[in-house]
Design a protein around this motif. Sequence first.
Motif, PDB file in Angstrom:
ATOM      1  N   PHE A 163      44.681  34.710  45.420  1.00 57.95           N
ATOM      2  CA  PHE A 163      43.322  35.183  46.438  1.00 57.95           C
ATOM      3  C   PHE A 163      44.236  36.096  47.133  1.00 57.95           C
ATOM      4  CE2 PHE A 163      40.693  36.262  49.685  1.00 57.95           C
ATOM      5  CZ  PHE A 163      39.349  37.046  49.437  1.00 57.95           C
ATOM      6  N   ARG A 211      42.479  39.191  36.777  1.00 53.77           N
ATOM      7  CA  ARG A 211      40.821  39.154  36.187  1.00 53.77           C
ATOM      8  C   ARG A 211      40.665  38.361  35.062  1.00 53.77           C
ATOM      9  NH1 ARG A 211      37.249  40.901  40.908  1.00 53.77           N
ATOM     10  NH2 ARG A 211      38.287  40.438  43.442  1.00 53.77           N
ATOM     11  N   VAL A 247      44.322  50.249  45.724  1.00 55.03           N
ATOM     12  CA  VAL A 247      43.985  50.415  43.931  1.00 55.03           C
ATOM     13  C   VAL A 247      43.364  50.661  43.213  1.00 55.03           C
ATOM     14  CG1 VAL A 247      41.822  48.445  45.628  1.00 55.03           C
ATOM     15  CG2 VAL A 247      41.397  51.158  44.567  1.00 55.03           C
ATOM     16  N   ILE A 301      46.411  44.622  47.370  1.00 60.52           N
ATOM     17  CA  ILE A 301      45.478  45.847  47.185  1.00 60.52           C
ATOM     18  C   ILE A 301      46.003  46.384  48.796  1.00 60.52           C
ATOM     19  CG2 ILE A 301      43.187  46.423  48.308  1.00 60.52           C
ATOM     20  CD1 ILE A 301      42.453  44.462  45.791  1.00 60.52           C
ATOM     21  N   ASP A 344      47.036  47.218  37.530  1.00 59.83           N
ATOM     22  CA  ASP A 344      45.679  47.431  39.205  1.00 59.83           C
ATOM     23  C   ASP A 344      45.934  46.224  39.608  1.00 59.83           C
ATOM     24  OD1 ASP A 344      42.661  46.475  38.679  1.00 59.83           O
ATOM     25  OD2 ASP A 344      43.060  47.728  36.996  1.00 59.83           O
ATOM     26  N   PRO A 345      45.514  45.594  40.641  1.00 59.97           N
ATOM     27  CA  PRO A 345      46.193  44.389  41.453  1.00 59.97           C
ATOM     28  C   PRO A 345      44.562  43.328  40.953  1.00 59.97           C
ATOM     29  CG  PRO A 345      45.299  45.987  43.357  1.00 59.97           C
ATOM     30  CD  PRO A 345      46.000  46.951  41.956  1.00 59.97           C
ATOM     31  N   GLN A 346      43.545  43.859  40.478  1.00 65.43           N
ATOM     32  CA  GLN A 346      42.787  43.106  39.672  1.00 65.43           C
ATOM     33  C   GLN A 346      42.731  43.197  38.558  1.00 65.43           C
ATOM     34  OE1 GLN A 346      38.890  45.139  41.675  1.00 65.43           O
ATOM     35  NE2 GLN A 346      39.210  44.253  42.840  1.00 65.43           N
ATOM     36  N   ALA A 384      47.918  35.906  38.083  1.00 68.36           N
ATOM     37  CA  ALA A 384      48.012  37.416  40.052  1.00 68.36           C
ATOM     38  C   ALA A 384      49.534  36.774  39.802  1.00 68.36           C
ATOM     39  CB  ALA A 384      48.128  35.995  40.949  1.00 68.36           C
ATOM     40  N   GLU A 407      46.138  39.040  45.380  1.00 62.92           N
ATOM     41  CA  GLU A 407      45.360  39.994  44.631  1.00 62.92           C
ATOM     42  C   GLU A 407      45.410  41.093  46.188  1.00 62.92           C
ATOM     43  OE1 GLU A 407      40.868  40.854  43.867  1.00 62.92           O
ATOM     44  OE2 GLU A 407      42.130  39.192  42.265  1.00 62.92           O
TER      45      GLU A 407
END
Length: 292
Positions: free
Chosen positions: A110, A226, A122, A117, A221-223, A45, A113
């Motif tokens: 979390f 993962r 996103v 967003i 992107d923010p995800q 993150a 992220e």
Amino acid sequence: MLFTFDLLLGAVVFGLLIGCFYAAVSIGLSVAFGLLDVPHIAHPAFLVAGAYGTWLLAGFGWDPIVAGLVLSVPFFFLGVAMYRIYHVTFEKRGSDAGLRGLAFFFGIAFIIEIALILAVGVDQRLVEAPYIGQAIDLTDDLRVPMRLLVAFGCALLLTVALSLYLGKTFMGRAIKAVAQDQIALSLMGADPVKVKQWAFGIATAVTAVAGALLIIVGPVDPQLGRLYIGRTFCVVVLAGLGSMSGTVVAALILGVAENIVLTFFGASWAPAVAFGLLLIVLGVRPQGLFGR
């Protein structure tokens, strides 16, 4: 897909380039988790946060690499403060710090992220630089993007610089010593907590530079973090906890293996390579290739 030597050569070359990049994005975790035994699951993150910080500065005309180096300063102090909170809240209280710390860093990941967003949406973000979008011909059938070569060179310099710092300076040796015997380190006149704070700050600062390389290699992107949880932990565990040189070797192994699978079996199988290697290492050689 039909097997050919040219395809294999391309997969190996791209794998080596990507592998060195994986070393850069993993070396901060190698310090935090490998040397300090901190369950820093929020590492990817922070990697993405560094990429977005680079994107913001690049919007003002900054070169992404320069932006990453500048961001490493506030990231260092952020890492120092975050370890202080972790130590006082969890590590200082007893043997269950690992489990509680895992939840702590998962919560931080979390929050980062969700904050990204809410702040930027996103959609994927890109940066522009003279070397992004260019390519050089290694052979008649093999073109290598300049962005990968730039990321490869910066990642190599970053890894070598951190390795030299840990091996040649007093504080670097203290960081290595704190992972082996904190009592002996205390007898040498060094405060283990302050050494760990400094080390965690360095690990976080390195992540800012790696984030700049991340957005150079491709859109973010923010995800995206993962996808790098498995990769970074695979590299650190495969290398052996705390081994800087092993981190490079392990990252190259992962990069080549992932690109061979990508080339001959398809993109859907490539993300499974990191987790497959991680399970094999944990089952066959838990201490990793070079670790303690």
